[in-house]
Design a protein around this motif. Sequence first.
Motif, short mmCIF file in Angstrom:
data_model
loop_
_atom_site.label_atom_id
_atom_site.label_comp_id
_atom_site.label_asym_id
_atom_site.label_seq_id
_atom_site.Cartn_x
_atom_site.Cartn_y
_atom_site.Cartn_z
N ARG A 173 8.44 11.67 -7.31
CA ARG A 173 9.76 12.12 -7.88
C ARG A 173 10.52 12.59 -6.66
O ARG A 173 11.78 12.25 -6.32
N THR A 174 10.02 13.36 -5.70
CA THR A 174 10.61 14.08 -4.83
C THR A 174 10.77 13.34 -3.66
O THR A 174 11.84 13.23 -2.73
N ALA A 175 9.86 12.28 -3.52
CA ALA A 175 10.06 11.44 -2.34
C ALA A 175 10.59 10.37 -2.63
O ALA A 175 11.01 9.16 -1.77
N ASN A 176 11.22 10.17 -3.97
CA ASN A 176 11.88 8.86 -4.50
C ASN A 176 11.33 7.73 -4.25
O ASN A 176 11.96 6.74 -4.00
N ILE A 177 9.89 7.81 -4.66
CA ILE A 177 8.98 6.44 -4.45
C ILE A 177 8.46 6.18 -6.13
O ILE A 177 8.45 7.04 -6.69
N ASN A 178 8.02 5.05 -6.43
CA ASN A 178 7.17 4.81 -7.45
C ASN A 178 5.62 5.04 -7.09
O ASN A 178 5.26 5.13 -6.12
N ARG A 179 5.18 5.55 -8.49
CA ARG A 179 3.54 5.88 -8.07
C ARG A 179 2.82 4.73 -7.58
O ARG A 179 1.77 5.10 -6.72
N GLY A 180 3.11 3.28 -7.73
CA GLY A 180 2.50 2.28 -7.35
C GLY A 180 2.49 2.38 -5.52
O GLY A 180 1.53 2.06 -5.11
N THR A 181 3.67 2.88 -5.02
CA THR A 181 3.83 2.86 -3.84
C THR A 181 2.94 4.16 -2.97
O THR A 181 2.60 4.01 -2.24
N PHE A 182 2.84 5.05 -3.90
CA PHE A 182 2.04 6.25 -3.35
C PHE A 182 0.60 5.49 -3.16
O PHE A 182 -0.08 6.05 -2.19
N TYR A 183 0.27 5.05 -4.29
CA TYR A 183 -1.26 4.72 -4.40
C TYR A 183 -1.73 3.71 -3.46
O TYR A 183 -2.86 3.24 -3.30
N LEU A 184 -0.50 3.02 -3.11
CA LEU A 184 -0.97 1.77 -1.68
C LEU A 184 -1.30 2.61 -0.77
O LEU A 184 -2.06 1.70 0.26
N HIS A 185 -1.06 3.63 -0.40
CA HIS A 185 -1.39 4.53 0.82
C HIS A 185 -2.72 5.58 0.49
O HIS A 185 -3.05 5.80 1.33
N TYR A 186 -2.37 6.36 -0.53
CA TYR A 186 -3.35 7.17 -0.93
C TYR A 186 -4.28 7.25 -2.27
O TYR A 186 -3.43 6.67 -3.17
N LEU A 187 -5.28 7.68 -2.25
CA LEU A 187 -6.25 7.61 -3.47
C LEU A 187 -5.35 8.47 -4.57
O LEU A 187 -5.41 8.64 -5.79
#
Length: 193
Positions: free
Chosen positions: A36-50
């Motif tokens: 939310r703070t980075a203004n990205i979706n969760r899927g984008t986060f999980y592309l980079h980090y577990l």
Amino acid sequence: MSSVRNTETKVRIKKAFTLLLVEKGIEGLTVSDITRTANINRGTFYLHYLDKYDLLSKIEADILSRLQKIFNTYGNTDDPMELIPYEAILEALHYVLTEFELIKALIGEGGDKRFIDTFKELIEETIQHKIEKSDFLTCNHEGLPKVYAHEILLSSIVSVILLWINRDAEESPEEIAAIINQTKQLSPITLLR
């Protein structure tokens, strides 16, 4: 184009993580908070980090790797008494300034207490490597148990750096590097005169 986008995304995630680490601490923040703070979706986060701990681990590993690289660059001085040269300390402090808010959050109340221990281990390995390569230096403990002698040596460096960070880097890196350099020649009793 994709690598540029990945880099930009990681920068946004890192900035969001830093803000949330200060605000909520590692245990209080969530992946949802980060996205939310980075203004990205969760899927984008999980592309980079577990998860948030994987993010924390990768960020810390990057910081420590960069510091290790700095210490290694200056590790081969001709001065046998120069365990960690002034130039290495100075460059490391300048690097800390580039990641200041993040590093301060990592060592702060809601951060990762293991980060300080890992940083101390990095300093200890740097010093130990210098001693092992030297024909001149030995680890003479002057009657102190080895574990305490090592802690005294490490604490003089690490404590000054941590205090500097906690004081919001009031002094310049040059001033702190000079202080650390000076402590190499001081015994605690000389500070009481």
